[in-house]
Design a protein around this motif. Structure first.
Motif, PDB file in Angstrom:
ATOM      1  N   GLY A  72       0.828  -1.204   0.000  1.00  0.00           N
ATOM      2  CA  GLY A  72       0.000   0.000   0.000  1.00  0.00           C
ATOM      3  C   GLY A  72       0.858   1.248   0.000  1.00  0.00           C
ATOM      4  N   ASP A  73       0.603   2.144  -0.940  1.00  0.00           N
ATOM      5  CA  ASP A  73       1.410   3.360  -1.038  1.00  0.00           C
ATOM      6  C   ASP A  73       0.588   4.611  -0.736  1.00  0.00           C
ATOM      7  OD1 ASP A  73      -0.153   3.488  -3.282  1.00  0.00           O
ATOM      8  OD2 ASP A  73       1.487   3.329  -4.721  1.00  0.00           O
ATOM      9  N   GLY A  74      -0.478   4.442   0.043  1.00  0.00           N
ATOM     10  CA  GLY A  74      -1.217   5.593   0.542  1.00  0.00           C
ATOM     11  C   GLY A  74      -0.481   6.193   1.725  1.00  0.00           C
ATOM     12  N   ALA A  75      -1.112   7.162   2.368  1.00  0.00           N
ATOM     13  CA  ALA A  75      -0.455   7.860   3.477  1.00  0.00           C
ATOM     14  C   ALA A  75      -0.066   6.896   4.592  1.00  0.00           C
ATOM     15  CB  ALA A  75      -1.377   8.950   4.019  1.00  0.00           C
ATOM     16  N   VAL A  76      -0.930   5.918   4.904  1.00  0.00           N
ATOM     17  CA  VAL A  76      -0.609   4.974   5.974  1.00  0.00           C
ATOM     18  C   VAL A  76       0.558   4.081   5.570  1.00  0.00           C
ATOM     19  CG1 VAL A  76      -1.461   3.011   7.321  1.00  0.00           C
ATOM     20  CG2 VAL A  76      -2.923   5.014   6.975  1.00  0.00           C
ATOM     21  N   GLY A  77       0.559   3.615   4.338  1.00  0.00           N
ATOM     22  CA  GLY A  77       1.674   2.787   3.871  1.00  0.00           C
ATOM     23  C   GLY A  77       2.981   3.559   3.926  1.00  0.00           C
ATOM     24  N   LEU A  78       2.953   4.814   3.492  1.00  0.00           N
ATOM     25  CA  LEU A  78       4.170   5.632   3.531  1.00  0.00           C
ATOM     26  C   LEU A  78       4.636   5.838   4.969  1.00  0.00           C
ATOM     27  CD1 LEU A  78       3.136   8.237   0.801  1.00  0.00           C
ATOM     28  CD2 LEU A  78       4.850   6.414   0.570  1.00  0.00           C
ATOM     29  N   CYS A  79       3.678   6.089   5.865  1.00  0.00           N
ATOM     30  CA  CYS A  79       4.044   6.254   7.276  1.00  0.00           C
ATOM     31  C   CYS A  79       4.572   4.936   7.859  1.00  0.00           C
ATOM     32  CB  CYS A  79       2.852   6.750   8.085  1.00  0.00           C
ATOM     33  SG  CYS A  79       2.461   8.490   7.765  1.00  0.00           S
ATOM     34  N   ALA A  80       4.043   3.803   7.376  1.00  0.00           N
ATOM     35  CA  ALA A  80       4.545   2.511   7.835  1.00  0.00           C
ATOM     36  C   ALA A  80       6.005   2.338   7.422  1.00  0.00           C
ATOM     37  CB  ALA A  80       3.689   1.374   7.278  1.00  0.00           C
ATOM     38  N   VAL A  81       6.325   2.797   6.217  1.00  0.00           N
ATOM     39  CA  VAL A  81       7.726   2.749   5.778  1.00  0.00           C
ATOM     40  C   VAL A  81       8.593   3.571   6.727  1.00  0.00           C
ATOM     41  CG1 VAL A  81       9.324   3.477   3.966  1.00  0.00           C
ATOM     42  CG2 VAL A  81       7.202   2.278   3.347  1.00  0.00           C
ATOM     43  N   ALA A  82       8.137   4.784   7.032  1.00  0.00           N
ATOM     44  CA  ALA A  82       8.897   5.643   7.946  1.00  0.00           C
ATOM     45  C   ALA A  82       9.030   4.995   9.322  1.00  0.00           C
ATOM     46  CB  ALA A  82       8.218   7.007   8.064  1.00  0.00           C
ATOM     47  N   ALA A  83       7.949   4.343   9.757  1.00  0.00           N
ATOM     48  CA  ALA A  83       7.969   3.681  11.069  1.00  0.00           C
ATOM     49  C   ALA A  83       8.927   2.502  11.071  1.00  0.00           C
ATOM     50  CB  ALA A  83       6.558   3.231  11.455  1.00  0.00           C
ATOM     51  N   ALA A  84       8.943   1.759   9.978  1.00  0.00           N
ATOM     52  CA  ALA A  84       9.842   0.602   9.893  1.00  0.00           C
ATOM     53  C   ALA A  84      11.295   1.069   9.927  1.00  0.00           C
ATOM     54  CB  ALA A  84       9.556  -0.194   8.620  1.00  0.00           C
ATOM     55  N   ARG A  85      11.574   2.156   9.212  1.00  0.00           N
ATOM     56  CA  ARG A  85      12.942   2.663   9.253  1.00  0.00           C
ATOM     57  C   ARG A  85      13.285   3.141  10.661  1.00  0.00           C
ATOM     58  NH1 ARG A  85      15.193   7.563   5.623  1.00  0.00           N
ATOM     59  NH2 ARG A  85      13.612   8.686   6.807  1.00  0.00           N
ATOM     60  N   ARG A  86      12.326   3.814  11.274  1.00  0.00           N
ATOM     61  CA  ARG A  86      12.553   4.310  12.640  1.00  0.00           C
ATOM     62  C   ARG A  86      12.880   3.169  13.602  1.00  0.00           C
ATOM     63  NH1 ARG A  86       9.028   4.748  16.898  1.00  0.00           N
ATOM     64  NH2 ARG A  86       9.563   6.324  18.484  1.00  0.00           N
ATOM     65  N   LEU A  87      12.235   1.994  13.400  1.00  0.00           N
ATOM     66  CA  LEU A  87      12.469   0.853  14.279  1.00  0.00           C
ATOM     67  C   LEU A  87      13.709   0.055  13.869  1.00  0.00           C
ATOM     68  CD1 LEU A  87       8.810  -0.410  14.852  1.00  0.00           C
ATOM     69  CD2 LEU A  87      10.296   0.769  16.488  1.00  0.00           C
ATOM     70  N   GLY A  88      14.374   0.490  12.802  1.00  0.00           N
ATOM     71  CA  GLY A  88      15.642  -0.145  12.450  1.00  0.00           C
ATOM     72  C   GLY A  88      15.569  -1.252  11.425  1.00  0.00           C
ATOM     73  N   ALA A  89      14.446  -1.387  10.727  1.00  0.00           N
ATOM     74  CA  ALA A  89      14.365  -2.409   9.675  1.00  0.00           C
ATOM     75  C   ALA A  89      15.464  -2.160   8.648  1.00  0.00           C
ATOM     76  CB  ALA A  89      12.991  -2.380   9.003  1.00  0.00           C
ATOM     77  N   ALA A 142       8.512  -1.528  -0.419  1.00  0.00           N
ATOM     78  CA  ALA A 142       7.202  -0.867  -0.528  1.00  0.00           C
ATOM     79  C   ALA A 142       6.532  -1.314  -1.819  1.00  0.00           C
ATOM     80  CB  ALA A 142       7.384   0.653  -0.517  1.00  0.00           C
ATOM     81  N   MET A 143       5.278  -1.777  -1.699  1.00  0.00           N
ATOM     82  CA  MET A 143       4.523  -2.219  -2.870  1.00  0.00           C
ATOM     83  C   MET A 143       3.347  -1.283  -3.107  1.00  0.00           C
ATOM     84  SD  MET A 143       4.412  -6.358  -2.212  1.00  0.00           S
ATOM     85  CE  MET A 143       3.882  -6.748  -3.895  1.00  0.00           C
ATOM     86  N   GLY A 144       3.201  -0.822  -4.333  1.00  0.00           N
ATOM     87  CA  GLY A 144       2.092   0.073  -4.637  1.00  0.00           C
ATOM     88  C   GLY A 144       1.879   0.165  -6.124  1.00  0.00           C
ATOM     89  N   HIS A 145       0.976   1.051  -6.502  1.00  0.00           N
ATOM     90  CA  HIS A 145       0.634   1.150  -7.916  1.00  0.00           C
ATOM     91  C   HIS A 145       0.972   2.508  -8.511  1.00  0.00           C
ATOM     92  CE1 HIS A 145      -1.136  -2.663  -7.375  1.00  0.00           C
ATOM     93  NE2 HIS A 145      -2.301  -2.268  -6.904  1.00  0.00           N
ATOM     94  N   HIS A 146       1.551   3.411  -7.710  1.00  0.00           N
ATOM     95  CA  HIS A 146       1.776   4.774  -8.181  1.00  0.00           C
ATOM     96  C   HIS A 146       3.252   5.128  -8.041  1.00  0.00           C
ATOM     97  CE1 HIS A 146      -2.339   4.394  -6.618  1.00  0.00           C
ATOM     98  NE2 HIS A 146      -2.674   5.129  -7.661  1.00  0.00           N
ATOM     99  N   GLU A 147       3.897   5.380  -9.177  1.00  0.00           N
ATOM    100  CA  GLU A 147       5.342   5.649  -9.159  1.00  0.00           C
ATOM    101  C   GLU A 147       5.692   6.853  -8.283  1.00  0.00           C
ATOM    102  OE1 GLU A 147       7.941   4.178  -9.814  1.00  0.00           O
ATOM    103  OE2 GLU A 147       7.416   2.553 -11.185  1.00  0.00           O
ATOM    104  N   ASP A 148       4.834   7.907  -8.324  1.00  0.00           N
ATOM    105  CA  ASP A 148       5.168   9.100  -7.542  1.00  0.00           C
ATOM    106  C   ASP A 148       5.115   8.814  -6.041  1.00  0.00           C
ATOM    107  OD1 ASP A 148       2.436   8.705  -7.960  1.00  0.00           O
ATOM    108  OD2 ASP A 148       1.967  10.799  -7.512  1.00  0.00           O
ATOM    109  N   ARG A 149       4.168   7.960  -5.662  1.00  0.00           N
ATOM    110  CA  ARG A 149       4.070   7.628  -4.238  1.00  0.00           C
ATOM    111  C   ARG A 149       5.211   6.706  -3.823  1.00  0.00           C
ATOM    112  NH1 ARG A 149      -2.363   7.379  -2.846  1.00  0.00           N
ATOM    113  NH2 ARG A 149      -2.886   9.290  -3.935  1.00  0.00           N
ATOM    114  N   LEU A 150       5.621   5.846  -4.734  1.00  0.00           N
ATOM    115  CA  LEU A 150       6.751   4.971  -4.417  1.00  0.00           C
ATOM    116  C   LEU A 150       8.050   5.777  -4.320  1.00  0.00           C
ATOM    117  CD1 LEU A 150       5.763   1.804  -6.475  1.00  0.00           C
ATOM    118  CD2 LEU A 150       5.665   2.127  -3.994  1.00  0.00           C
ATOM    119  N   ASP A 151       8.135   6.882  -5.074  1.00  0.00           N
ATOM    120  CA  ASP A 151       9.281   7.787  -4.900  1.00  0.00           C
ATOM    121  C   ASP A 151       9.286   8.335  -3.470  1.00  0.00           C
ATOM    122  OD1 ASP A 151      10.037   7.419  -7.512  1.00  0.00           O
ATOM    123  OD2 ASP A 151       9.163   9.294  -8.240  1.00  0.00           O
ATOM    124  N   LEU A 152       8.100   8.691  -3.011  1.00  0.00           N
ATOM    125  CA  LEU A 152       7.962   9.198  -1.643  1.00  0.00           C
ATOM    126  C   LEU A 152       8.343   8.092  -0.649  1.00  0.00           C
ATOM    127  CD1 LEU A 152       7.130  11.939  -0.595  1.00  0.00           C
ATOM    128  CD2 LEU A 152       4.734  11.255  -0.737  1.00  0.00           C
TER     129      LEU A 152
END
Lengths: 346, 346
Positions: free
Chosen positions: B176-193, B198-208
């Protein structure tokens, strides 16, 4: 050799089939002495799941090793062994992590390897699959009866309780009074649960649940049952076992689970159009479980059976010979038996 | 006062409504300065879920305390505060355990308390619900933009990642590359993953997503996407986040999960006839998550935002005034914005 065969819904017959042979270095041939009829066998027996007509049945083998391939090191001819309901290699990532049911070379007892409700089976990964019973207990019929449930229902009940996160001192609810539910009660007691509420529909099975360690039983149905479980657990248990696999049981399990709690489930999902996630979502209820890697638990559970602190044998309320396996299915189907033991060499 | 109101699918209007007032000792009135439009608002906007016509909308309030009841101790008039999408008492068993969404007196921003897309809201449990922004940041527009996602999507993404069991060094997949998915990415990085796919359907959101910490992105659909994720994770990730709430996303999440792994899910289950449990059952995949108790995470996440190590502000790709909230919905609905920030006092 003689073997039980599924010939269509309601039709189990004893037929002559070829005896399996060693065909690889990891193989072993086991002369089956004891096996059982499983609640999950009833799905195809009742025509509620598909199974090929003519296929051999049974997946809970215990017996004596007759021959082994040249690479087999853990058992030898003459050893008393039992095996889980699935075969596994014992060496892959998943076997090493205790998830033998996801073994990269997982196999069932079926087809050329033979079903366990027959005179012989072939283990294709003997070292990864077979569990040896120490010699001093190898011919003790009483002990063997207590070990036999480790092939499936006892390991499955244990997996359910582990999946539900039960630890010493916890309260838990077990939904389902079949053999797996009863074994889950025994597993919960073994892990030190202080309050174990067994929910079911059969007074005689709930009596057995109490004998296995349930501190409370709930025989009511529907809303009344959920209310009673809520009363007993002051608003729901943080650890709930779903030991049936039916939609109604899963629904009950979620309803009696405390917000933030965990439902451990091990019943083959059956007759569910799909699980409504919304009730789990709203209260952050975790759903953990699946097909039980009973091989992972076999050694620990065997140790407890042998020292006498765990005895699941009472789940066997009827015993039949191989020739009477069709009657065994009937007894299970009609709920005249909790679980049927088959003395193959009787 | 002016407030956004739902008048039927596709119809959001700004109307005059009564300003909420202090009616109890635990209440506080907050003059809303910033809020947002949420992906979950689209369900009723699109007519895919029911909502009463005429009801006030918005559930991500940030603002300045205008008045407090006599028992409120944690905030006072003039304080900059924000609040999660649900109100909670802060004192019950569930709040104390960090499961504020199951608070015994949980409440939404709605009805008499006002929706957050309006000039004022009433917190009925001010001490349990409102989070105070330290004075030195209270008027820093840049910081406030970065804090605002803590009202919902950032806490929700964090809950997803926590539910999926992500820890330092882990690999995870975020579906998911919506706002929650993007925040999940940030959260995963914050926790040290270490590896975040990231899987999604929109290139611009995947850039984010890459800007937020994704090490790999998968823009493919269907089987190709699952295969690519399997390649990247050598057979599936032990930790998967489902950040959409749609059946197809849940299916993908389960498919890219490694046997024995965990799917953390936070998307409101939506358009699912029911989850097919069988794929989870066979591989013992745990399903953990639900509505995110973002109040439980607010203090920790706020600390990281204030020290500059976490910045979810880029999810706001458009900003509108209160009068333009209807346009904000349109932008979200048409996927012309990832998430819309509303400057209520602009």
């Amino acid at each position: 050799m003689r073997a039980a065969v599924f010939n269509g819904p309601g039709e189990i017959d004893i037929e002559e089939r070829p005896k399996p042979e060693i065909e690889g270095p990891d193989h072993a041939i086991v002369r089956v002495t004891h096996t059982a009829v499983c609640g999950s066998d009833l799905w195809f027996y009742r025509g509620e799941s598909d199974r090929e007509a003519g296929s051999r049945v049974g997946h809970e083998p215990m017996g004596v090793v007759e021959a082994v391939g040249e690479d087999v090191v853990s058992v030898e001819p003459g050893d008393r062994v039992f095996a889980p309901f699935l075969q596994s290699c014992g060496r892959c990532e998943f076997c090493r992590r205790g998830l033998h049911t996801s073994c990269v070379d997982v196999g069932s007892w079926n087809g050329d390897d033979g079903g366990a409700q027959g005179e012989y089976v072939r283990a294709t990964h003997a070292d990864g699959t077979l569990v040896r019973v120490p010699d001093r207990y190898a011919d003790d019929e009483g002990v063997l009866r207590s070990i036999l449930p480790l092939t499936d229902v006892m390991g499955t009940g244990h997996h359910a309780v582990r999946s539900a996160g039960v630890e010493a001192g916890d309260s838990c609810v077990v939904v389902g009074d079949g053999a797996v539910g009863l074994c889950a009660v025994a597993a919960a007691r073994r892990l030190g649960a202080e309050r174990i509420v067994a929910m079911g529909h059969h007074e005689d099975r709930l009596d057995l649940a109490r004998a296995f360690g349930a501190t409370d039983t709930v025989a009511a149905r529907g809303e009344a049952a959920v209310e009673r479980a809520h009363d007993l657990t002051h608003g729901g248990a943080a650890h709930v076992v779903e030991a049936v696999g039916a939609a109604s049981a899963m629904e009950t399990a979620v309803e009696v689970c405390r917000p933030g709690g965990t439902v451990g489930y091990v019943g083959v999902p059956h007759g569910m159009d799909g699980l409504d996630l919304y009730p789990l979502f709203g209260d952050n209820i975790t759903l953990r479980g699946g097909v039980a890697p009973v091989r992972a638990y076999a050694d620990d559970l065997l140790a407890d059976v042998l020292q006498g602190t765990l005895d699941p044998a009472p789940v066997f309320t009827e015993t039949v010979s191989l020739g009477d396996v069709p009657e065994g299915y009937r007894l299970m189907d009609q709920r005249e038996a909790v679980k049927v033991l088959v003395e193959v060499d009787a």
